[in-house]
Enzyme design. Structure first.
Site, PDB file in Angstrom:
ATOM      1  N   GLY A 104     -33.593  -7.198  12.348  1.00 45.54           N
ATOM      2  CA  GLY A 104     -32.777  -8.376  12.156  1.00 45.54           C
ATOM      3  C   GLY A 104     -32.101  -8.858  13.423  1.00 45.54           C
ATOM      4  O   GLY A 104     -31.614  -9.970  13.491  1.00 45.54           O
ATOM      5  N   LYS A 105     -32.050  -7.976  14.445  1.00 40.93           N
ATOM      6  CA  LYS A 105     -31.437  -8.296  15.747  1.00 40.93           C
ATOM      7  C   LYS A 105     -30.070  -8.947  15.561  1.00 40.93           C
ATOM      8  O   LYS A 105     -29.755  -9.964  16.152  1.00 40.93           O
ATOM      9  CB  LYS A 105     -32.366  -9.167  16.587  1.00 40.93           C
ATOM     10  CG  LYS A 105     -33.706  -8.484  16.880  1.00 40.93           C
ATOM     11  CD  LYS A 105     -34.619  -9.343  17.710  1.00 40.93           C
ATOM     12  CE  LYS A 105     -35.922  -8.609  18.012  1.00 40.93           C
ATOM     13  NZ  LYS A 105     -36.761  -8.414  16.814  1.00 40.93           N
ATOM     14  N   ARG A 106     -29.232  -8.310  14.767  1.00 42.38           N
ATOM     15  CA  ARG A 106     -27.924  -8.852  14.447  1.00 42.38           C
ATOM     16  C   ARG A 106     -26.906  -8.497  15.533  1.00 42.38           C
ATOM     17  O   ARG A 106     -27.046  -7.522  16.244  1.00 42.38           O
ATOM     18  CB  ARG A 106     -27.441  -8.300  13.098  1.00 42.38           C
ATOM     19  CG  ARG A 106     -28.308  -8.674  11.913  1.00 42.38           C
ATOM     20  CD  ARG A 106     -28.312 -10.176  11.686  1.00 42.38           C
ATOM     21  NE  ARG A 106     -28.779 -10.522  10.350  1.00 42.38           N
ATOM     22  CZ  ARG A 106     -30.011 -10.916  10.061  1.00 42.38           C
ATOM     23  NH1 ARG A 106     -30.918 -10.982  11.014  1.00 42.38           N
ATOM     24  NH2 ARG A 106     -30.358 -11.238   8.820  1.00 42.38           N
TER      25      ARG A 106
END
Length: 305
Positions: A104-106
């Site tokens: 998700g590369k949050r």
């Protein structure tokens, strides 16, 4: 409630149990799915097809590999229906004994970062989404990682921080020289510090690093600089990375890295080397064959076992 088992220790156990470090990326794309899986028009039909496809992939790979990596973007683009399909996929993978790393590369700061961490980190029953790990961007600063580390530590979950990514454009910022070293080395130093502080009994921390197979020299450099950090390695297969390129990522015990392959496995039925043998009607057989071939390539070219 009993303390959650350390994520890196669970990952080590899963890799050893399956005898390989293959991570299957679940990147469903409507145009690449085998015919018949999407029945009808609209977002609901597409999302249902994605869930069916991912479940079919999971059925094949669960006996073979330790983990899967759903890519949130392909589900998010379908709105509410897609998010339901993502949740179904996460739960189904967990029910089959697979570790689930959400791509998700949050990131954000303060309470917002904490919100992301609370949402995604922790297996079923510990968080709403039930993920074992999450990919995280570091470029809002060290304080933006703290909430993720805190929640991961408390819940037996993990994070993988972007350090040296596989895409060609990554060097635009990651290779900028600051204080005499590339930016990715500064990020790597901080990630290694967090990994060392959170190390489990196997020597690896709950904080890992994303390091691309497309940069093998930097992969070798970072393995030496990050002895407590487990690597998630994208770029194998479709992006040009090979098993030989991945070899420097492993420690002397054949551990320390998990190698992602998405399109090359889940859409194997359309690849020339499998299309004639299997084709769309036997898409699951093509996935199994491609997965076994990748496992053998890694065994031949790396110390991974």
């Amino acid at each position: 409630m009993a303390a959650a088992q350390h994520f890196a220790d669970r990952l080590i156990a899963a890799v050893r149990s399956k005898g390989n470090p293959v991570l299957v990326g679940l990147d469903p794309r409507a145009e690449n799915l085998p015919p018949g899986l999407i029945a009808g028009e609209g977002l609901e039909a597409t999302a249902s097809g994605f869930a069916k496809f991912c479940a079919g992939v999971i059925d094949v790979v669960a006996p073979l590999v330790p983990a899967v990596k759903p890519q949130a973007a392909f589900f998010e683009q379908l709105g509410v229906a897609g998010m339901r399909a993502l949740k179904e996929t996460i739960d189904y993978a967990a029910s089959k004994g697979l570790l689930v790393i959400l791509d998700g590369k949050r990131n954000d700061i303060g309470s917002t970062a904490a919100g992301y961490a609370e949402a995604y980190l922790g297996p079923a029953g510990a968080s709403p989404w039930g993920c074992d790990a999450l990919t995280v961007s570091p470029y809002l600063g060290d304080d933006s990682l703290t909430p993720f580390v805190n929640v991961a530590t408390a819940r037996g979950a993990g994070i993988f921080v972007l350090v040296k990514t596989s895409n060609p454009g990554g060097k635009r910022f990651q290779d900028i020289i600051a204080d005499g070293r590339p930016m990715y080395r500064h990020v790597a130093d901080h990630v290694e510090s967090l990994a060392a502080q959170t190390a489990g009994s196997g020597g690896y921390g709950c904080v890992g690093a994303v390091v691309g197979a497309t940069y093998p020299a930097q992969l070798a450099e970072l393995r030496q600089a990050m002895p407590h950090t487990w690597f998630l390695i994208p770029g194998f297969g479709a992006q040009g990375g090979t098993a030989k390129d991945c070899a420097p990522a492993f420690d002397t015990h054949g551990l320390g890295a998990i190698i992602n392959n998405s399109r090359g496995l889940i859409f194997a039925h359309s690849r020339p080397e499998y299309r004639d043998r299997f084709g769309s009607p036997q898409w699951q057989s093509a996935i199994e064959a491609a997965s076994r071939d990748m496992i053998e390539q890694l065994r031949a070219e790396t110390s991974a076992r």
